[in-house]
Design an enzyme around this catalytic site. Structure first.
Site, PDB file in Angstrom:
ATOM      1  N   ASN A 165       3.883  31.285  45.181  1.00 53.50           N
ATOM      2  CA  ASN A 165       2.886  31.555  44.146  1.00 53.50           C
ATOM      3  C   ASN A 165       3.019  32.987  43.640  1.00 53.50           C
ATOM      4  O   ASN A 165       4.130  33.350  43.214  1.00 53.50           O
ATOM      5  CB  ASN A 165       1.459  31.096  44.515  1.00 53.50           C
ATOM      6  CG  ASN A 165       0.905  31.501  45.847  1.00 53.50           C
ATOM      7  OD1 ASN A 165       1.324  31.008  46.870  1.00 53.50           O
ATOM      8  ND2 ASN A 165      -0.064  32.379  45.859  1.00 53.50           N
ATOM      9  N   ASP A 166       1.999  33.776  43.645  1.00 51.58           N
ATOM     10  CA  ASP A 166       1.939  35.028  42.866  1.00 51.58           C
ATOM     11  C   ASP A 166       3.155  35.955  43.007  1.00 51.58           C
ATOM     12  O   ASP A 166       3.651  36.163  44.116  1.00 51.58           O
ATOM     13  CB  ASP A 166       0.747  35.885  43.312  1.00 51.58           C
ATOM     14  CG  ASP A 166      -0.492  35.082  43.611  1.00 51.58           C
ATOM     15  OD1 ASP A 166      -0.521  33.885  43.352  1.00 51.58           O
ATOM     16  OD2 ASP A 166      -1.439  35.687  44.133  1.00 51.58           O
ATOM     17  N   TRP A 201       1.015  25.020  49.374  1.00 49.35           N
ATOM     18  CA  TRP A 201       0.519  26.328  49.806  1.00 49.35           C
ATOM     19  C   TRP A 201       0.284  26.275  51.314  1.00 49.35           C
ATOM     20  O   TRP A 201      -0.147  25.246  51.849  1.00 49.35           O
ATOM     21  CB  TRP A 201      -0.788  26.628  49.052  1.00 49.35           C
ATOM     22  CG  TRP A 201      -1.268  28.017  49.265  1.00 49.35           C
ATOM     23  CD1 TRP A 201      -0.936  29.105  48.533  1.00 49.35           C
ATOM     24  CD2 TRP A 201      -2.147  28.476  50.297  1.00 49.35           C
ATOM     25  NE1 TRP A 201      -1.560  30.223  49.032  1.00 49.35           N
ATOM     26  CE2 TRP A 201      -2.316  29.851  50.123  1.00 49.35           C
ATOM     27  CE3 TRP A 201      -2.815  27.857  51.352  1.00 49.35           C
ATOM     28  CZ2 TRP A 201      -3.109  30.643  50.950  1.00 49.35           C
ATOM     29  CZ3 TRP A 201      -3.609  28.630  52.188  1.00 49.35           C
ATOM     30  CH2 TRP A 201      -3.758  30.000  51.979  1.00 49.35           C
ATOM     31  N   ARG A 240      -9.467  40.869  48.265  1.00 46.39           N
ATOM     32  CA  ARG A 240      -8.007  40.878  48.402  1.00 46.39           C
ATOM     33  C   ARG A 240      -7.253  41.377  47.173  1.00 46.39           C
ATOM     34  O   ARG A 240      -7.818  41.645  46.144  1.00 46.39           O
ATOM     35  CB  ARG A 240      -7.514  39.481  48.765  1.00 46.39           C
ATOM     36  CG  ARG A 240      -7.899  38.403  47.783  1.00 46.39           C
ATOM     37  CD  ARG A 240      -7.308  37.049  48.230  1.00 46.39           C
ATOM     38  NE  ARG A 240      -7.779  35.976  47.388  1.00 46.39           N
ATOM     39  CZ  ARG A 240      -8.855  35.244  47.620  1.00 46.39           C
ATOM     40  NH1 ARG A 240      -9.573  35.441  48.689  1.00 46.39           N
ATOM     41  NH2 ARG A 240      -9.224  34.299  46.766  1.00 46.39           N
ATOM     42  N   ASP A 241      -5.934  41.423  47.353  1.00 46.15           N
ATOM     43  CA  ASP A 241      -4.939  41.680  46.307  1.00 46.15           C
ATOM     44  C   ASP A 241      -4.939  43.139  45.829  1.00 46.15           C
ATOM     45  O   ASP A 241      -5.187  43.434  44.646  1.00 46.15           O
ATOM     46  CB  ASP A 241      -5.123  40.725  45.111  1.00 46.15           C
ATOM     47  CG  ASP A 241      -5.187  39.270  45.549  1.00 46.15           C
ATOM     48  OD1 ASP A 241      -4.647  38.962  46.634  1.00 46.15           O
ATOM     49  OD2 ASP A 241      -5.779  38.443  44.838  1.00 46.15           O
TER      50      ASP A 241
HETATM   51  C1  FRU Z   1      -3.896  33.943  43.799  1.00 49.64           C
HETATM   52  C2  FRU Z   1      -4.129  34.062  45.301  1.00 49.64           C
HETATM   53  C3  FRU Z   1      -4.449  35.494  45.709  1.00 49.64           C
HETATM   54  C4  FRU Z   1      -4.067  35.518  47.150  1.00 49.64           C
HETATM   55  C5  FRU Z   1      -2.845  34.616  47.166  1.00 49.64           C
HETATM   56  C6  FRU Z   1      -2.708  33.802  48.406  1.00 49.64           C
HETATM   57  O1  FRU Z   1      -3.102  32.856  43.481  1.00 49.64           O
HETATM   58  O2  FRU Z   1      -5.153  33.179  45.714  1.00 49.64           O
HETATM   59  O3  FRU Z   1      -5.777  35.890  45.474  1.00 49.64           O
HETATM   60  O4  FRU Z   1      -3.770  36.793  47.614  1.00 49.64           O
HETATM   61  O5  FRU Z   1      -2.961  33.764  46.047  1.00 49.64           O
HETATM   62  O6  FRU Z   1      -1.529  33.055  48.371  1.00 49.64           O
END
Ligand code: FRU
Length: 515
Positions: A46-47, A71, A175-176
């Site tokens: 993902n990200d 995921w 987060r992030d």
């Molecule tokens: C966004 C997210 C983030 C998190 C990550 C986990 O897609 O939910 O907020 O850090 O993906 O995979």
């Protein structure tokens, strides 16, 4: 921390992750595997994370689940490139190995410290309670640091938690981290779901990247439905005429669809405004989507050595419905790298970085093309691996809808990218898609563009996705499009009227070296 122990556990977790990716890659089907978009060899991604330019190479990290095509416990995968055209795979960079990141190395960013060494900031995730049917989920999330040991950014040492989970002040999600330096101070923003379940962005400062002090809530989303702002990003853009604006970006969870807006499960966008380091962000615009397609989320930007602001997004599968690639040993890819620029009219233009032109291997020039009502013209026998540039002259076209069918194959399936004269929007319509999610998305055109009477499209078609850049970056649309096996044509079409095309070029693109 017992550093030797920490490094040993981490090294073992990374070896297991490499084996996980390799096992999935060994049974991978390439029917929809991208030729020129970054994806993992095997497993789910993902990200985009940790985007940076370090010791002469561009680095892209990404959220990776190495043991499945859904995921799962997150790691950071890694690719790098000398020229942003040809990429090479790097070893998995980060894996869960500490108590504080035991359930996932969540998203984060990269900076180069004052000592010249690369630092990765990420969220260490502990899942206390899994998500239930009411979306209740209890997470314990802290911001953590890892330092590169080598100039190739292949080996990282974890330094543990630098911003603890603010118990009581946030409701589980926190987060992030996105970190940057400005006027001698380091800043970090973190996405939060407040105790009252409002989407917020928190700001911290530091002098040494290790000890961080809470500064303020930089922004709270005004919509009470929006309970969390994931993947915040914040940067200044300067226009050619010298004006400077701050851009606050986030991926909003909980926003409801409204007309053409917010049609995806969660929606990533930005607001333009002003900011002084001792204050809150003051928006001057409403929320604008970065991308109007079906599959775009969690973008991250960074500043290149030449001061360009470059963004990657994640082409995210639909939250419900079939995700056909999950049977194929991999799932998820990033968008092309996009340059962001502030226009003199105050809007942001999003165009593929200029390096993308180096993917063009050969081209076929069609020049001017006129299509009668219901007429069709095949412009490529195989859509996958092409970029189609075309300019439609709206003043001389009478069609209700006109544009391009791509991935047009057996059983009458295709994805349609067209100008719709009734809504005066560009649509990506997957009503006739062979596989995967359907539905359409419709991006607006500015009144200036409409009064100019021209629509310029640059459409990139990979094996399982399309990206359409409209009017030199006025809007972008990224959507999955899964053709049936066998050649999928690109076909021009004018419905209930004529289409006049001023210029048309079909480029065949080379791969980016990751197939
Ligand atoms: C966004 C997210 C983030 C998190 C990550 C986990 O897609 O939910 O907020 O850090 O993906 O995979």
């Amino acid at each position: 921390m017992d550093t030797d122990h920490v490094n040993k556990d981490h090294a073992q977790a990374l070896i297991r992750a490499e084996a996980g990716v390799a096992a999935l890659a060994a049974r991978r089907s390439d029917r929809w595997y991208p030729q020129f978009h970054i994806a993992s060899d095997g497993g789910w991604i993902n990200d985009p994370n940790g985007l940076c330019y370090y010791h002469g190479r561009w680095h892209v990290f990404y959220q990776l689940h190495p043991y499945g095509t859904q995921w799962g416990p997150m790691h950071w995968g890694h690719v790098s490139s000398e020229d942003m055209v040809t990429w090479r795979r790097e070893p998995v960079a980060l894996a869960p190995s500490l108590e504080q990141d035991r359930d996932g190395i969540f998203s984060g960013s990269a900076v180069i410290g004052d000592d010249g060494r690369l630092r990765l900031f990420y969220t260490g995730n502990i899942t206390i309670q899994q998500r239930d049917e009411n979306h209740a989920e209890e997470l314990y999330e802290a911001q953590m640091l890892a330092e590169a040991q080598d100039d190739d950014a292949r080996v990282f040492t974890k330094r543990g938690v630098v911003v603890a989970f603010p118990e009581g002040a946030v409701h589980s999600d926190f987060r992030d981290p996105k970190v940057w330096k400005q006027n001698g101070t380091w800043y970090m923003i973190v996405g939060a779901r407040s105790a009252r379940e409002r989407g917020q962005i928190w700001l911290y400062t530091s002098q040494d990247l290790v000890s961080w002090e809470f500064s303020r809530v930089l922004y709270e989303h005004p919509d009470p439905d929006v309970y969390m702002l994931e993947c915040p990003d914040f940067f200044a853009l300067r226009s050619d005429s010298g004006g400077m604006k701050w851009v606050l970006c986030f991926s909003a969870m909980g926003s409801k669809p409204c007309g053409f807006m917010n049609r995806n499960a969660n929606n990533a966008g930005y607001m333009i405004g002003t900011w002084e380091p001792d204050g809150c962000f003051q928006p001057e615009t409403g929320f604008r989507l970065w991308d109007w397609g079906h599959n775009f989320y969690a973008p991250q930007s960074f500043e290149g050595p030449d001061s360009r602001r470059i963004m990657y997004g994640w082409m995210s599968p639909e939250a419900s419905g079939p995700v056909p690639v999950q049977q194929d040993g991999w799932c998820g890819n990033l968008t092309l790298p996009r340059e962001l620029a502030l226009d003199k009219d105050g809007s942001i233009r999003t165009t593929p970085v200029k390096e993308t032109e180096a993917l063009r291997a050969s081209q076929c020039e069609f020049g001017r093309v006129s299509l009668g009502a219901e007429e069709q013209l095949v412009v490529a026998e195989e859509s996958a691996g092409t970029e189609i540039e075309m300019v439609i002259d709206l003043n001389r076209s009478t069609a209700e809808r006109c544009g391009l069918k791509v991935h047009a194959g057996g059983q009458g399936s295709y994805t349609y990218i067209a100008y719709d004269d009734q809504t005066q929007r560009i649509v990506v319509d997957r009503q006739a898609a062979a596989e995967g999610g359907r539905g359409y998305r419709a991006a607006p055109l500015s009144s200036e563009s409409l009064s100019r009477g021209r629509v310029a499209l640059r459409v990139f078609i990979d094996r399982g996705c399309v990206e359409a850049y409209i009017n030199n970056g006025e809007q972008v649309m990224s959507s999955f499009s899964y053709p049936v096996e066998g050649p999928g044509k690109s076909i021009l079409l004018a419905e209930r009227g004529t289409m006049e095309i001023e210029s048309l070029t079909v480029h065949r693109l080379r791969g980016i070296g990751l197939s």
